[in-house]
Design a protein around this motif. Structure first.
Motif, PDB file in Angstrom:
ATOM      1  N   VAL A   4       1.793  -6.014   3.211  1.00  0.00           N
ATOM      2  CA  VAL A   4       2.614  -5.555   1.878  1.00  0.00           C
ATOM      3  C   VAL A   4       3.962  -6.026   2.364  1.00  0.00           C
TER       4      VAL A   4
ATOM      5  N   GLU B 250       1.627  -4.795   8.030  1.00  0.00           N
ATOM      6  CA  GLU B 250       0.409  -5.743   7.965  1.00  0.00           C
ATOM      7  C   GLU B 250      -0.739  -4.953   9.174  1.00  0.00           C
TER       8      GLU B 250
ATOM      9  N   ARG C  61       1.152  -9.474  -6.766  1.00  0.00           N
ATOM     10  CA  ARG C  61       2.837  -9.351  -6.765  1.00  0.00           C
ATOM     11  C   ARG C  61       2.966  -8.149  -8.228  1.00  0.00           C
TER      12      ARG C  61
ATOM     13  N   LEU D  95       6.881  -5.835  -5.631  1.00  0.00           N
ATOM     14  CA  LEU D  95       6.205  -5.547  -4.143  1.00  0.00           C
ATOM     15  C   LEU D  95       4.994  -6.493  -4.185  1.00  0.00           C
ATOM     16  N   THR D  96       4.707  -7.090  -3.117  1.00  0.00           N
ATOM     17  CA  THR D  96       3.700  -8.365  -2.845  1.00  0.00           C
ATOM     18  C   THR D  96       2.661  -7.548  -1.927  1.00  0.00           C
ATOM     19  N   VAL D  97       1.155  -7.439  -2.276  1.00  0.00           N
ATOM     20  CA  VAL D  97       0.357  -7.399  -1.493  1.00  0.00           C
ATOM     21  C   VAL D  97      -0.612  -8.419  -1.369  1.00  0.00           C
TER      22      VAL D  97
ATOM     23  N   LEU E 281      -6.453  -5.290  -3.170  1.00  0.00           N
ATOM     24  CA  LEU E 281      -5.120  -5.394  -3.501  1.00  0.00           C
ATOM     25  C   LEU E 281      -4.500  -4.181  -4.316  1.00  0.00           C
TER      26      LEU E 281
ATOM     27  N   ILE F 197      -4.333  -0.916  -2.342  1.00  0.00           N
ATOM     28  CA  ILE F 197      -3.502  -0.989  -1.564  1.00  0.00           C
ATOM     29  C   ILE F 197      -2.196  -0.915  -2.268  1.00  0.00           C
ATOM     30  N   HIS F 198      -1.849  -1.393  -3.176  1.00  0.00           N
ATOM     31  CA  HIS F 198      -0.585  -1.170  -3.965  1.00  0.00           C
ATOM     32  C   HIS F 198      -0.519  -0.132  -4.355  1.00  0.00           C
TER      33      HIS F 198
ATOM     34  N   PHE G 252       0.338   2.401  -1.470  1.00  0.00           N
ATOM     35  CA  PHE G 252       1.713   2.151  -0.890  1.00  0.00           C
ATOM     36  C   PHE G 252       2.741   2.730  -1.746  1.00  0.00           C
TER      37      PHE G 252
ATOM     38  N   LEU H 102      -4.361   0.022   5.814  1.00  0.00           N
ATOM     39  CA  LEU H 102      -5.129  -1.315   5.587  1.00  0.00           C
ATOM     40  C   LEU H 102      -6.098  -1.370   6.392  1.00  0.00           C
TER      41      LEU H 102
END
Length: 220
Positions: free
Chosen positions: A8, A17, A57, A61-63, A80, A83-84, A87, A111
Motif C-alpha cells: 500500500v 508491504e 489507485r 492511495l495505491t494498492v 486490492l 485491502i483499500h 486500510f 496483508l
C-alpha cells in the motif's frame, strides 16, 4: 500462493508491504510506482514472466499486488479492493501524512492474512461472484512491465522456488492439523453417541425386566 506480494503506497511512498516468498517483487513494484501515469484513479495490470502486477489507485492511495497469471484478474482486484477499504477504515486521514513504512508493523500482518485468504479459501471467489464482477476488471489492459519501465535490458523477476516449497509445506501442515482436529471431534461425537446408545439399550432392557419405565419391581 496465487497472490505472493502486496503493498500500500501514497504516491511513491510505501506505507506497508508483505511478501509471501523470497522475491525482488518489492524492487519492481517501487519502480512501477514511480512510472505510473498521472494521478487519476485507475485499475491497471502489468505482466512480467508468469506473474502479473495488479494496481488499484483511488484518491491518491495505491494498492498493488503480484499474482500468478493463473489467478486471473477477478480475485487479485477483489483483494486490492478489500485491502483499500481496510486500510482507509483503519488509518483515515493519517494516510495523507504518514511516513514511509509508517503502517508496516501493524498492516503487514493484515496483508499477509488477506493474501492467504484470497489465495487459498474458495469462499473468497464465491463471495466475489455474488457481488458480481467489477466492471473495471473487464476493461483492464495487461501491458508488459519492461515497456512501462522503459528499460533497455530485460528486468528479471526472481522468485525463490525453495521459499515457495516452504510455503506449500506450511500450508500442508496447517491443513493436516485442521484435518486431525476435525477427525478428533468426529471421533469424540461418535464416542458420545455410542455411550448414549448403550445407556438407552441398558435402560430399555431394565425397563423390560423391571416391568415398567419407572422400574417399579427393581426399585422395590
Amino acid at each position: 500462493m496465487a497472490i505472493q506480494y502486496a503493498l500500500v503506497a501514497r504516491g511513491s511512498v510505501v506505507l506497508a508491504e508483505f511478501s509471501a516468498t523470497a522475491t525482488n517483487a518489492s524492487a519492481i513494484a517501487k519502480q512501477l510506482l514511480d512510472k505510473l501515469p498521472g494521478n487519476e484513479d485507475s485499475h491497471v495490470s502489468y505482466s512480467q514472466d508468469r506473474f502479473i502486477f495488479h494496481v488499484k489507485r483511488t484518491d491518491g492511495l495505491t494498492v498493488l499486488c503480484m499474482a500468478d497469471d493463473n489467478a486471473g484478474r477477478r480475485i487479485p482486484f477483489a483483494f486490492l479492493e478489500d485491502i483499500h477499504q481496510k486500510f482507509v477504515r483503519t488509518y483515515g486521514r493519517a494516510v495523507h501524512s504518514a511516513l514511509a513504512y509508517g503502517m508496516q508493523d501493524e498492516f503487514s500482518r493484515v496483508l499477509g492474512q488477506q493474501m492467504e485468504y484470497y489465495s487459498n479459501d474458495p469462499n473468497a471467489d464465491r463471495i466475489n461472484r455474488l457481488k458480481g464482477e467489477m466492471s473495471q476488471v473487464r476493461n483492464v489492459m495487461i501491458e508488459n512491465i519492461d515497456k512501462v519501465l522503459e528499460r533497455g535490458d530485460r528486468l528479471e523477476l526472481l522468485v525463490d522456488k525453495t521459499s515457495n516449497m516452504q510455503g506449500n509445506t506450511i500450508r500442508f501442515r496447517k491443513q493436516a492439523r485442521r484435518f486431525r482436529s476435525t477427525m478428533w471431534w468426529r471421533n469424540v461425537k461418535l464416542t458420545i453417541a455410542l455411550i448414549f446408545l448403550i445407556l438407552v439399550v441398558v435402560y430399555v432392557v431394565l425397563a423390560f425386566v423391571c416391568h415398567g419405565l419407572a422400574l417399579p419391581s427393581c426399585i422395590k
